[in-house]
Design an enzyme around this catalytic site. Structure first.
Site, PDB file in Angstrom:
ATOM      1  N   LYS A 156       0.804  -1.216   0.000  1.00  0.00           N
ATOM      2  CA  LYS A 156       0.000   0.000   0.000  1.00  0.00           C
ATOM      3  C   LYS A 156       0.843   1.275   0.000  1.00  0.00           C
ATOM      4  O   LYS A 156       0.435   2.281  -0.555  1.00  0.00           O
ATOM      5  CB  LYS A 156      -0.978  -0.010   1.169  1.00  0.00           C
ATOM      6  CG  LYS A 156      -2.073  -1.046   0.971  1.00  0.00           C
ATOM      7  CD  LYS A 156      -3.141  -0.997   2.040  1.00  0.00           C
ATOM      8  CE  LYS A 156      -4.186  -2.052   1.718  1.00  0.00           C
ATOM      9  NZ  LYS A 156      -5.277  -2.114   2.656  1.00  0.00           N
TER      10      LYS A 156
ATOM     11  N   GLU B 271      -3.077   7.151   7.661  1.00  0.00           N
ATOM     12  CA  GLU B 271      -3.943   7.864   6.733  1.00  0.00           C
ATOM     13  C   GLU B 271      -4.896   8.701   7.536  1.00  0.00           C
ATOM     14  O   GLU B 271      -5.260   8.336   8.656  1.00  0.00           O
ATOM     15  CB  GLU B 271      -4.788   6.858   5.933  1.00  0.00           C
ATOM     16  CG  GLU B 271      -4.298   6.606   4.551  1.00  0.00           C
ATOM     17  CD  GLU B 271      -5.171   5.589   3.808  1.00  0.00           C
ATOM     18  OE1 GLU B 271      -4.624   4.957   2.926  1.00  0.00           O
ATOM     19  OE2 GLU B 271      -6.368   5.429   4.125  1.00  0.00           O
TER      20      GLU B 271
ATOM     21  N   HIS C 138     -15.399  -3.940   8.255  1.00  0.00           N
ATOM     22  CA  HIS C 138     -14.621  -3.422   7.124  1.00  0.00           C
ATOM     23  C   HIS C 138     -14.667  -4.350   5.923  1.00  0.00           C
ATOM     24  O   HIS C 138     -13.814  -4.281   5.041  1.00  0.00           O
ATOM     25  CB  HIS C 138     -13.151  -3.171   7.494  1.00  0.00           C
ATOM     26  CG  HIS C 138     -12.966  -2.040   8.449  1.00  0.00           C
ATOM     27  ND1 HIS C 138     -13.458  -0.779   8.217  1.00  0.00           N
ATOM     28  CD2 HIS C 138     -12.352  -1.987   9.646  1.00  0.00           C
ATOM     29  CE1 HIS C 138     -13.153  -0.001   9.226  1.00  0.00           C
ATOM     30  NE2 HIS C 138     -12.490  -0.703  10.123  1.00  0.00           N
TER      31      HIS C 138
ATOM     32  N   ARG D 166      -7.106  -8.154  -9.345  1.00  0.00           N
ATOM     33  CA  ARG D 166      -7.767  -9.431  -9.637  1.00  0.00           C
ATOM     34  C   ARG D 166      -9.235  -9.146  -9.937  1.00  0.00           C
ATOM     35  O   ARG D 166      -9.686  -8.015  -9.823  1.00  0.00           O
ATOM     36  CB  ARG D 166      -7.695 -10.334  -8.417  1.00  0.00           C
ATOM     37  CG  ARG D 166      -8.245  -9.606  -7.191  1.00  0.00           C
ATOM     38  CD  ARG D 166      -8.496 -10.498  -6.027  1.00  0.00           C
ATOM     39  NE  ARG D 166      -8.519  -9.766  -4.786  1.00  0.00           N
ATOM     40  CZ  ARG D 166      -9.545  -9.089  -4.299  1.00  0.00           C
ATOM     41  NH1 ARG D 166     -10.677  -9.017  -4.974  1.00  0.00           N
ATOM     42  NH2 ARG D 166      -9.470  -8.447  -3.145  1.00  0.00           N
TER      43      ARG D 166
END
Ligand code: ADP
Length: 527
Positions: free
Chosen positions: A147, A231, A266, A323
C-alpha cells in the site's frame, strides 16, 4: 505422486507428464487459450468454468480432500487432487497447480480471487512455466500489493490520495509528526494489509502508540510484514470502486463504479452499480483517475481501483485490487459484459475492441453476499451442512453458488455460500426484486447473512441512499433484524392463510383436493 487425478477424469489415470509443447511459430503472448486450470474453489471456480464452457475452452479443476465432490469439481472437464483441506497445503500450493497445468497441457491458469490471485511470485512462476496467468503482470501485483508503494506511485501519477504518511512509519516520533500533519482522527494501516486486518482508528495523540503496536502485531501475524503507515481517517465515507480493463496493446478503459459502502467488520456485504451518490461529472473524473492508476503501474487485464468518497464527493485513492472482485456480477449486469470472458480475451493477446464511449450504464444491479455467518452473533462464521438450499430465480435474478443442498460450508475456507444479485431498470426496482429473491431463497442448516441483507434493503437509510461504511454500527441490532423478520413472517403467514382460503373455495367449486401442494407453503426465512 503429489497430484492425483480425480476418479471421474476420463481416460487412463497414469498418463506420463508430457513435454511442454513447443510452438515454433507462435509465442506465448499470442497463442490461443484452449484449456484453463481454475486455481480456486467455490462459486468463483464455478463461475469461471461456466464462461469457459461458453467459449469452448476446456477446464481443469483442482481440489482438496474435503472438496472431492464440490460443485466446481463436478462441473469441470477434468479434476485433480492437490492436497489436504488446509489451504496452505492445497489451494495455495502454486507448485502443485503448475504440475496440474503441465500434466493437462493447459494453456492458462485462472486464479479467481483470494488464494494465489494476488501472489506476484506465482504469476511469475506461471510465466516461467509458459502457462498464461489470467491476471496482471507480476510487477503490477507487487507494486499495488504494497500500500505504501502504491501510494507513492499514485502520488506521482496525480491520482488523489487520502492524506497520510509518505511511506511506512519507522518510529513513534515519526508517526506522531505524521498524525499531527494530517490531523486527528487518523487510521493506522498495514502496508501489506488486506481484508480489513491491521487497521486501527486513533482519535487523539494519547492513543497513537498503543494503536501502532497493536496494528504492527496484527500485521505481522496476518501478513508476515509489520510495516504500517498512517492515513487521515475519513468520517462517514462511502467506498466506491472503479472496474478497469486494460489490454496488451496499451488500451485501457473503465466499466463504471460499484458502491461497496455496506460493510461489516470493514468487509463488503452488499454492493451495487451504479453508486446512487455520484454525479455524471464525478463518475467521469473517478473513471479517468482509475484508468490513469492502471496505466501508471503497467496494468493489463481486469482490476479494481478503490476510492473513499467523502460527503462533499471528494474522492481519494485507497488501493488497487489486482484481480477479479467478488462483486463483479453487478458490473456485468449494468454493462452486459462477461468479465471473465474479457479477462481471457485480454490474456490471449486480443485488443479490447471497443472504446470508452461505446460503453453505457444500463439499469441498476445489487448484490447480497450470502455467507454462513450469524448476524445476530457478531457475524461469526457458522460453518456446517446445508440441509436445505433452494435458490431463487426469475426475471433479473442471478445466483452464483459454490455449495449445493447437502453440501458443506467448511471451516477451512471463506464461509461464502453464494452471491445473490438482482437487476432492475431503476434502483428501486432492483431493491424490490432482490427482496423478493431473498424471500424466495430457502436455506437451512447454518445461520446466514440473508436476514441481515433483507433488513438492510428495507431500511430507510439504504432506501434513500443516505448511509456510509458505518451503517452496521449506526443502524443495525439483532433485535431490529428480528422485529423486521417477524413483520415479514406475519405477512408471509397472512399470505399463506389467504392462499389456503382461496384454495379451499377453488376445491369446493372445481373438486380439486384442498391439500394439493400450495403456492405459499409456510417457511421461515431464518435458518
Ligand atoms: P483492506 O485492504 O484491508 O480491505 P482497505 O484499505 O481496502 O483495506 O479498507 C477497507 C475498508 O476500511 C474501506 O472500505 C473503508 O470502509 C475503511 N477505510 C479504509 N481506509 C479508510 C480511511 N482512510 N478512512 C476511513 N475509512 C477507511
Amino acid at each position: 505422486m503429489p497430484v492425483e487425478p480425480h476418479v471421474h477424469t476420463p481416460g487412463p489415470t497414469d498418463i506420463p507428464f508430457p513435454e511442454r509443447p513447443t510452438h515454433p511459430f507462435q509465442d506465448m503472448e499470442t497463442r490461443p487459450i484452449r484449456k484453463i486450470v481454475v486455481a480456486n474453489r467455490g462459486e468463483i471456480a464455478v463461475r469461471v468454468i461456466r464462461t469457459c464452457r461458453e467459449l469452448g475452452i476446456g477446464t481443469v479443476a483442482v481440489f482438496s480432500d474435503v472438496d472431492r465432490t464440490a460443485p466446481h469439481v463436478l462441473q469441470a472437464d477434468e479434476a485433480y487432487r492437490i492436497g489436504p483441506a488446509a489451504s496452505g497445503e492445497s489451494y495455495l500450493r502454486g507448485d502443485r497447480i503448475l504440475e496440474v497445468a503441465a500434466r493437462t497441457r493447459a494453456d492458462a491458469i485462472h486464479p479467481g480471487y483470494g488464494f494465489l490471485s494476488e501472489n506476484a511470485a506465482f504469476a511469475e512462476a506461471c510465466e516461467n512455466a509458459e502457462v498464461r496467468f489470467i491476471g496482471p503482470p507480476a510487477d503490477a501485483i507487487r507494486t499495488m500489493g504494497d500500500k505504501t508503494a502504491a501510494r507513492a506511485l499514485m502520488r506521482r501519477a496525480g491520482v488523489p490520495l487520502v492524506p497520510g504518511s509518505d511511506g511506512a512509519v519507522e518510529s513513534a516520533d515519526q508517526a506522531a509528526r505524521a498524525a499531527e500533519a494530517v490531523g486527528y482522527p487518523v487510521l493506522v494501516k498495514a502496508a501489506a494489509g488486506g481484508g480489513g486486518k491491521g487497521m486501527r482508528v486513533v482519535r487523539e495523540a494519547a492513543g497513537l502508540d498503543r494503536a501502532l503496536d497493536a496494528a504492527r502485531r496484527e500485521a505481522l501475524s496476518a501478513f508476515g510484514d509489520d510495516r504500517v503507515f498512517l492515513e487521515k481517517y475519513i468520517e462517514q465515507p462511502r467506498h466506491v470502486e472503479i472496474q478497469v480493463l486494460a489490454d496488451r496493446h496499451g488500451n485501457g478503459l473503465h466499466l463504471f463504479e460499484r458502491d461497496c459502502s455496506m460493510q461489516r467488520r470493514h468487509q463488503k456485504v452488499i454492493e451495487e452499480a451504479p453508486s446512487c451518490i455520484l454525479t455524471p461529472e464525478v463518475r467521469e473524473r473517478m473513471g479517468a483517475a482509475a484508468v490513469e492508476a492502471a496505466r501508471a503501474c503497467g496494468y493489463v487485464n481486469a482490476g479494481t481501483v478503490e476510492f473513499l468518497v467523502d460527503s462533499r464527493l471528494e474522492f481519494y485513492f485507497m488501493e488497487m485490487n489486482t484481480r477479479l472482485q467478488v462483486e463483479h456480477p453487478v458490473t456485468e449486469w449494468v454493462t452486459g459484459l462477461d468479465l471473465v470472458a474479457e479477462q481471457i480475451r485480454i490474456a490471449s493477446g486480443e485488443p479490447l475492441g471497443y472504446r470508452q464511449e461505446d460503453l453505457a450504464l444500463h439499469g441498476h444491479a445489487i448484490e447480497a453476499r450470502v455467507y454462513a455467518e450469524d448476524p445476530a452473533n457478531g457475524f461469526l462464521p457458522d460453518p456446517g451442512r446445508l440441509v436445505r438450499h433452494r435458490i431463487p430465480s426469475g426475471l433479473g435474478v442471478r445466483v452464483d453458488a459454490g455449495v449445493e443442498e447437502g453440501g458443506q460450508v467448511h471451516i477451512h475456507y471463506d464461509p461464502m455460500i453464494s452471491k445473490l444479485t438482482a437487476w432492475g431498470r431503476t434502483r428501486d426496482e432492483a431493491i424490490r426484486r432482490l427482496e423478493r429473491a431473498i424471500d424466495e431463497y430457502e436455506i437451512s442448516g447454518v445461520a446466514t447473512t440473508l436476514p441481515f441483507c433483507r433488513f438492510v434493503l428495507g431500511h430507510e437509510a439504504f432506501r434513500t441512499g443516505q448511509f456510509s461504511t458505518h451503517f452496521v454500527e449506526e443502524h443495525f441490532t439483532p433485535e431490529a433484524m428480528a422485529r423486521d423478520g417477524e413483520d415479514q413472517d406475519v405477512l408471509a403467514a397472512a399470505a399463506v392463510l389467504i392462499d389456503a382460503h382461496a384454495r379451499t373455495r377453488a376445491a369446493e367449486s372445481r373438486h380439486l383436493p384442498a391439500d394439493a401442494p400450495g403456492f405459499g407453503a409456510w417457511r421461515t426465512r431464518r435458518s
